[in-house]
Enzyme design. Structure first.
Site, PDB file in Angstrom:
ATOM      1  N   PRO A  29       0.803  -1.220   0.000  1.00 13.46           N
ATOM      2  CA  PRO A  29       0.000   0.000   0.000  1.00 13.46           C
ATOM      3  C   PRO A  29       0.842   1.279   0.000  1.00 13.46           C
ATOM      4  CG  PRO A  29      -0.040  -1.020   2.171  1.00 13.46           C
ATOM      5  CD  PRO A  29       0.663  -1.971   1.261  1.00 13.46           C
TER       6      PRO A  29
ATOM      7  N   THR B 193       5.574   5.314   4.900  1.00 14.46           N
ATOM      8  CA  THR B 193       5.373   5.187   6.351  1.00 14.46           C
ATOM      9  C   THR B 193       5.363   3.701   6.696  1.00 14.46           C
ATOM     10  OG1 THR B 193       2.948   5.033   6.239  1.00 14.46           O
ATOM     11  CG2 THR B 193       3.909   7.261   6.324  1.00 14.46           C
ATOM     12  N   ASP B 194       5.303   3.384   7.995  1.00 15.34           N
ATOM     13  CA  ASP B 194       5.276   1.987   8.418  1.00 15.34           C
ATOM     14  C   ASP B 194       4.072   1.231   7.855  1.00 15.34           C
ATOM     15  OD1 ASP B 194       7.612   2.246   9.807  1.00 15.34           O
ATOM     16  OD2 ASP B 194       6.641   2.606  11.750  1.00 15.34           O
ATOM     17  N   CYS B 195       2.917   1.896   7.836  1.00 17.63           N
ATOM     18  CA  CYS B 195       1.711   1.217   7.336  1.00 17.63           C
ATOM     19  C   CYS B 195       1.506   1.405   5.833  1.00 17.63           C
ATOM     20  CB  CYS B 195       0.474   1.665   8.103  1.00 17.63           C
ATOM     21  SG  CYS B 195       0.275   3.449   8.218  1.00 17.63           S
ATOM     22  N   TYR B 196       2.183   2.404   5.259  1.00 17.45           N
ATOM     23  CA  TYR B 196       2.130   2.630   3.813  1.00 17.45           C
ATOM     24  C   TYR B 196       3.565   2.733   3.293  1.00 17.45           C
ATOM     25  CZ  TYR B 196      -2.802   3.814   4.544  1.00 17.45           C
ATOM     26  OH  TYR B 196      -4.133   3.782   4.879  1.00 17.45           O
TER      27      TYR B 196
END
Length: 502
Positions: free
Chosen positions: A67, A128-131
């Site tokens: 993502p 980012t960590d989640c993206y």
């Protein structure tokens, strides 16, 4: 006699409703009278098709693998807004391509999607960590998108002022190309077909009301931006599903020298509830008047040349200053008529039923100009008051000496009354010196067409004059056309160097 919205919708469901367009309504009222028209007609359909710059669409792309949180987004090299959620964006119709500039923009992206064409999505992110993903490039068509929701902040203009141009040069404006010397007049709007012209008190048009939007069912969100119905300039904010829209009623365009815009087809069905609705929908082009404004004056408050009706504008010529001046429409009345007719079919077939507003729109609102906490710089703030002039009957060699002594490249030329009559430059004098015997006096070599400014004029307008005329100085004149100063490119250089950019 009065009718309710439920009675009209029941007739629509039964297939017995009498539906007419706003173009047909005046003749029906003239034939049957107001009471007869109220008994006979249940729904009046309206339509517009014109340039609606304040348009665009919200898009959700779905999540990629891995993502990405898209922070910079381009569709076919047109930048879209990246300040929403990770894979949401808003693309505005007037946003121009990074590569093709005004030849292609957000409006073209929307039309390409509706036409079934593939559009390139390009996006970047800091990660980012989640993206974790930082870039993505992919080809998309409309069916690949989770949502593509048109949301237009300002559409369905009630009317537009017409435009002409008193200057001696061609102007490129959002009202089209305006020829010099008031030799053409441009206008826009559907006149008697316009939804807001048929409901000027906004009794029937408001939040939640169903509409025809670019060939798809849509809805009124509420008042549009710059909504100013008290002066006859109401607008609507509208929304609809881009996936259901038709290229027949959604077209990208470029206004030469101005930029990209989107032509939008929009119609509203109006329930004929009472005599007041009958009277409002019997409006004719002869009843709708607008001002012809002089777009040669670069100001929010442009001079009014005269008042004119839509009937006069649509006739093809209007008398202005004793001359017959040709008019031309920027919008399409033929396509607006098609919108009203298509909407008529929808209602007759029961595809669209009517509703009254869930929230009313203020019919007395007046749009205000921008509040400016500080005025921008004026010519007065940066002009050189120690201007050196020369008389028109003085010798050229005198001009040469003044140019050298005054450390300037421009000499405004004045007559015996100190009124500006021309200008000479170092180049003009150099040519005369290089060709002795052909000219002796300043008036023999001066340019008599002088572009000027005034002390109170905005510096932005002065800069525009310099750019458009490819010159490097402007004499500053008072109301009597006497020279009080000189504004040069050097003065502007000081300004742009940071003095006013705090």
């Amino acid at each position: 006699m009065q009718k309710s919205i439920s009675q009209i919708n029941e007739r629509i469901r039964e297939g017995s409703a009498r539906v007419v367009t706003a173009e047909e309504m005046p003749a029906i009222v003239a034939e049957l009278g107001e009471e007869g028209a109220l008994k006979e007609v249940d729904v009046v359909t309206t339509g517009t098709f014109g340039a609606m710059c304040s348009s665009g669409a919200f898009i959700n792309f779905g999540h990629a693998e891995p993502p990405i949180r898209m922070e910079r987004i381009w569709l076919n090299n047109v930048e879209a807004y990246g300040g929403l959620a990770a894979v949401d964006t808003y693309i505005g119709a007037t946003q121009q391509s990074d590569t093709l500039e005004e030849e292609y923009g957000g409006a073209h992206v929307l039309e390409d999607l509706v036409a079934g064409k593939s559009v390139e999505l390009r996006a970047s992110s800091r990660g980012t960590d989640c993206y974790p993903r930082r870039t993505i490039t992919t080809e998309l068509v409309l069916e690949n998108l989770n949502q593509a929701i048109m949301c237009n902040p300002r559409n369905a203009y009630q009317r537009y002022n017409a435009a002409t141009n008193t200057t001696d040069r061609t102007l490129s404006t959002y009202m089209g190309t305006l020829l010099p010397g008031c030799t053409n007049i441009t206008y826009s709007g559907a006149g008697l077909l316009n939804p807001l012209s048929n409901d000027p008190k906004l009794r029937l048009i408001g939040s939640g009301v169903p509409i025809f939007l670019c060939g798809a069912p849509g809805m009124v969100v509420g008042e549009g931006t710059q909504h100013s119905p008290a002066g006859g300039f109401g607008t609507l904010m509208v929304t609809g599903d881009l996936k259901q829209m038709s290229q027949d009623f959604l077209r990208a365009a470029t206004m030469t020298g101005y930029g990209v815009t989107l032509y939008v087809g929009l119609g509203v069905p109006l329930p004929v509830l009472d005599i007041d609705v009958v009277r409002a929908t019997a409006i004719r082009d002869e009843d709708i008047s607008v001002d012809i404004l002089d777009y040669g004056v670069p100001s929010r408050s442009r001079p009014v040349m005269r008042k004119v009706t839509y009937a006069e504008l649509r006739s093809g010529t209007v008398e202005l200053n004793g001359e017959e001046v040709r008019t031309s429409a920027l919008s399409s009345f033929r396509r607006a008529r098609q919108v009203a007719l298509e909407l008529k079919k929808w209602v007759e077939n029961g595809t669209m039923q009517l509703s009254l507003p869930t929230r009313m729109i203020d019919p007395a609102k007046v749009a205000r100009p921008m509040h400016q906490s500080a005025k921008g710089p004026r010519v007065l703030d940066i002009m050189d008051k120690s201007v050196i002039t020369i008389g028109e009957t003085e010798e050229i060699r005198t001009a040469a000496k003044k140019l050298l002594r005054g450390e300037t490249n421009h000499l405004p030329v004045v007559n015996v009354d100190q009124v500006l009559v021309g200008i000479v430059t170092t180049f003009d004098v150099s040519k005369a010196v290089a060709n002795p015997g052909k000219a002796h006096l300043v008036k023999d070599i001066m340019k008599t067409k002088v572009i000027t400014t005034t002390p109170d004029e905005s510096v932005d307008i002065a800069i525009r004059k310099l750019e458009q005329n490819n010159i490097s100085a402007l004499p500053v004149v008072d109301p009597q056309h006497r020279v009080v100063a000189l504004l040069t490119a050097m003065d502007l250089g000081k300004l742009l160097g940071g003095r006013w950019l705090k």
